[in-house]
Design a protein around this motif. Structure first.
Motif, PDB file in Angstrom:
ATOM      1  N   LEU A  49      51.210  26.365  34.550  1.00 48.36           N
ATOM      2  CA  LEU A  49      52.484  25.455  36.038  1.00 48.36           C
ATOM      3  C   LEU A  49      52.546  23.825  35.057  1.00 48.36           C
ATOM      4  O   LEU A  49      53.796  22.947  35.325  1.00 48.36           O
ATOM      5  N   LEU A  50      51.481  23.355  35.346  1.00 53.98           N
ATOM      6  CA  LEU A  50      51.410  21.620  34.757  1.00 53.98           C
ATOM      7  C   LEU A  50      52.480  21.696  33.623  1.00 53.98           C
ATOM      8  O   LEU A  50      52.687  20.389  33.316  1.00 53.98           O
ATOM      9  N   GLU A  51      52.065  21.988  32.862  1.00 50.28           N
ATOM     10  CA  GLU A  51      52.603  22.033  31.008  1.00 50.28           C
ATOM     11  C   GLU A  51      53.542  22.580  31.042  1.00 50.28           C
ATOM     12  O   GLU A  51      54.399  21.525  30.990  1.00 50.28           O
ATOM     13  N   ARG A  52      54.247  23.527  31.358  1.00 48.24           N
ATOM     14  CA  ARG A  52      55.504  24.294  31.409  1.00 48.24           C
ATOM     15  C   ARG A  52      56.602  22.792  32.376  1.00 48.24           C
ATOM     16  O   ARG A  52      57.564  22.763  31.204  1.00 48.24           O
ATOM     17  N   PHE A  53      56.005  22.537  33.448  1.00 42.61           N
ATOM     18  CA  PHE A  53      56.548  21.509  33.871  1.00 42.61           C
ATOM     19  C   PHE A  53      56.855  20.180  33.771  1.00 42.61           C
ATOM     20  O   PHE A  53      57.247  19.371  34.919  1.00 42.61           O
TER      21      PHE A  53
ATOM     22  N   ILE B 242      54.760  24.533  42.395  1.00 42.19           N
ATOM     23  CA  ILE B 242      54.513  25.285  43.474  1.00 42.19           C
ATOM     24  C   ILE B 242      55.046  26.743  44.220  1.00 42.19           C
ATOM     25  O   ILE B 242      54.351  27.293  44.476  1.00 42.19           O
ATOM     26  N   GLY B 243      56.309  26.641  43.949  1.00 39.28           N
ATOM     27  CA  GLY B 243      56.897  28.054  44.191  1.00 39.28           C
ATOM     28  C   GLY B 243      56.587  29.033  43.136  1.00 39.28           C
ATOM     29  O   GLY B 243      56.847  29.648  43.811  1.00 39.28           O
ATOM     30  N   LEU B 244      56.152  28.840  42.299  1.00 36.81           N
ATOM     31  CA  LEU B 244      55.550  29.783  41.103  1.00 36.81           C
ATOM     32  C   LEU B 244      54.521  30.629  41.145  1.00 36.81           C
ATOM     33  O   LEU B 244      54.426  31.254  40.134  1.00 36.81           O
ATOM     34  N   ILE B 245      53.616  29.834  41.745  1.00 33.90           N
ATOM     35  CA  ILE B 245      52.316  29.585  41.415  1.00 33.90           C
ATOM     36  C   ILE B 245      51.665  31.170  41.124  1.00 33.90           C
ATOM     37  O   ILE B 245      51.436  31.618  40.312  1.00 33.90           O
ATOM     38  N   HIS B 246      53.082  31.933  42.265  1.00 35.34           N
ATOM     39  CA  HIS B 246      52.429  33.263  41.868  1.00 35.34           C
ATOM     40  C   HIS B 246      53.022  34.156  41.760  1.00 35.34           C
ATOM     41  O   HIS B 246      53.123  35.992  41.344  1.00 35.34           O
TER      42      HIS B 246
END
Lengths: 255, 245
Positions: free
Chosen positions: A121-125, A150-154
């Protein structure tokens, strides 16, 4: 990839919510097909955020039923929480923590121990370079991207975005729009989006509901809503969603 | 297991805040030392009052009193973090996760308890250097931890229910001095008016002060029960908060 086993990702019937004298919701019905982007439009104070708070189990309605991702939200709120992701109107990242720390905590709250999702997620955003800096040093656009991550973590089945682009500059807004389109297309995520930007709903949502004074005053696809208006007042001018909005919620905007 | 892990992960958040604010860390360390020196000097004469019954030095008596006073005052402010989280939007983000609500309270209480235990160790160390005899250092640490946990939970619950800094500041200011002075923290109750001695029987700060000087299971048990009760209250507070949304 998330497989949806329900047809209706969101089913709310007769939602009523009162705060003292204020009638925030006065019988809201909503149906959102799984795998679609749904736009909830309306002026400030119309009841958009109250609706989202009820659908995301943060708040309970005074009357009505709520089913999200096939789970009864009033009987099994924890079951709904497992299935949904929420990006609230306010920033929800802890400003004293770094992006990585925010994401790790969020993962742990869902019982996820695998840190590879955090890196992904860090990379994608585009946050990998800032991953170990405190979030309070971020720009508005970076902060918003962290909120969404944060909302997409799971990898939720249903994602709620409450006015996600409010306060963003045009470039950051375009980036977020592209990401929302990607989530819907590639991850087949159901997305409920509230906004008062008409072009946002027009571009992203396949179904729209206009909420005003705690009621749904119009619903349909963007084209249906425009066609309806054209039939009522024929003119050669192209009809925009703005005209539809003014017709249904105009009083509230003026008030 | 999940509950423990979630609580631990939440507590990391608070420990980092502590470590990233050197000024706050410094205050945490310096404050107990100032209290010990200040109260020690001020109340030195107290032990000479006839009937005080102090057979050791004044520091032997005062050290546990200062520890419990510090535990309550440190713990009282814990709820400020939740008020900030509610106002910023972080709290709503935490509450839409399926995590156990108690983890949010336990995580924050853990940081308070660790701070108080460290402060207690500093006080004990300094008191020993100054020549005091601490008969029951282990019990002192235990009651300080229990007292801090109980009041930190109470503060968290109040913070979530009131959502206003002013209310919490008011509550802490209102309660801190009565709790301290209606107890034997700084003064033998045999020298105090009878009604104070009666009130003190119901005061958790007194339970801690008495148990630290002369360990007894009843008072330690009462403190443990209060800690559990406060923890339950703080956890319930989230549901009450959500009902108001």
């Amino acid at each position: 990839m998330t497989r949806t086993v329900f047809e209706k990702a969101i089913e709310a019937v007769g939602l009523v919510k009162r705060y003292g004298e204020v009638q925030a919701l006065d019988g809201v019905d909503l149906e959102v097909e799984a795998g679609t982007v749904f736009g909830l439009l309306g002026p400030n104070g119309a009841g958009k955020s109250t609706t989202v708070r009820i659908l995301t189990t943060l708040s309970r309605p005074d009357a009505g039923t709520v089913c999200v991702a096939g789970v009864d939200a009033l009987r099994d709120p924890v079951g709904v929480r497992r299935a949904i992701g929420v990006v609230a109107q306010k920033h929800s990242a802890d400003p004293d923590a770094t992006a990585r720390e925010n994401l790790v905590l969020q993962a742990e709250l869902y019982g996820l121990r695998d840190r590879s999702r955090v890196d992904e997620l860090l990379e994608r955003f585009g946050l990998q370079d800032a991953a170990d800096r405190q979030a309070k040093t971020y720009s508005g656009g970076m902060m918003r991207r962290l909120d969404v991550a944060i909302g997409l973590i799971h990898t939720p089945k249903v994602l709620f975005l409450d006015e996600p682009t409010t306060g963003l500059d045009p470039e950051a807004r375009a980036d977020l729009w592209a990401e929302i389109e990607r989530l819907a297309r590639e991850e087949r995520m159901t997305i409920l989006l509230t906004t008062h930007y008409l072009e946002e709903a027009d571009r992203l949502a396949s179904q729209i509901a206009i909420v005003d004074r705690g009621r749904i005053v119009a619903r349909g696809t963007p084209d249906e809503l425009k066609a309806e208006l054209r039939a009522e007042a024929p003119s050669d001018e192209p009809v925009s969603l703005n005209d539809v909005y003014l017709k249904h919620a105009g009083r509230a905007v003026a008030a | 297991m999940t509950a423990v892990r979630q609580s631990w992960q939440v507590s990391l958040r608070y420990f980092r805040v502590l470590l990233r604010q050197p000024a706050f860390l410094l205050i945490t360390i310096v404050q107990p030392l100032i209290w010990l020196l200040l109260f020690g000097a001020l109340f030195k004469a107290v032990t000479q009052i006839p009937g005080f019954g102090g057979n050791g030095s004044y520091l032997d008596y005062l050290t546990p009193g200062i520890v419990v006073m510090l535990a309550v005052s440190s713990a009282g402010w814990t709820g400020m973090g939740f008020i900030e989280d509610i106002n910023s939007g972080v709290m709503d983000r935490l509450l839409v996760t399926p995590a156990w609500r108690g983890a949010f309270n336990v995580g924050s209480v853990a940081q308070c308890v660790v701070s108080v235990v460290l402060q207690t160790l500093l006080i004990i160390g300094l008191a020993l250097l100054m020549g005091a005899e601490i008969a029951h250092a282990g019990v002192l640490l235990l009651v300080a931890a229990l007292l801090a946990a109980a009041f930190a939970s109470l503060s968290n619950g109040l913070g979530v229910l009131t959502r206003q800094r002013e209310s919490l500041i008011g509550a802490v200011s209102l309660l801190l001095l009565p709790l301290t002075f209606l107890s034997s923290a700084l003064m033998q109750l045999s020298l105090a008016p009878g009604w104070i001695e009666t009130v003190a029987k119901f005061n958790p700060v007194d339970w801690a002060a008495v148990a630290a000087r002369d360990p007894d299971l009843l008072r330690i048990g009462l403190l443990a029960a209060l800690t559990v009760l406060s923890g339950w209250f703080a956890t319930r507070a989230f549901a009450i908060y959500q009902r108001s949304l």
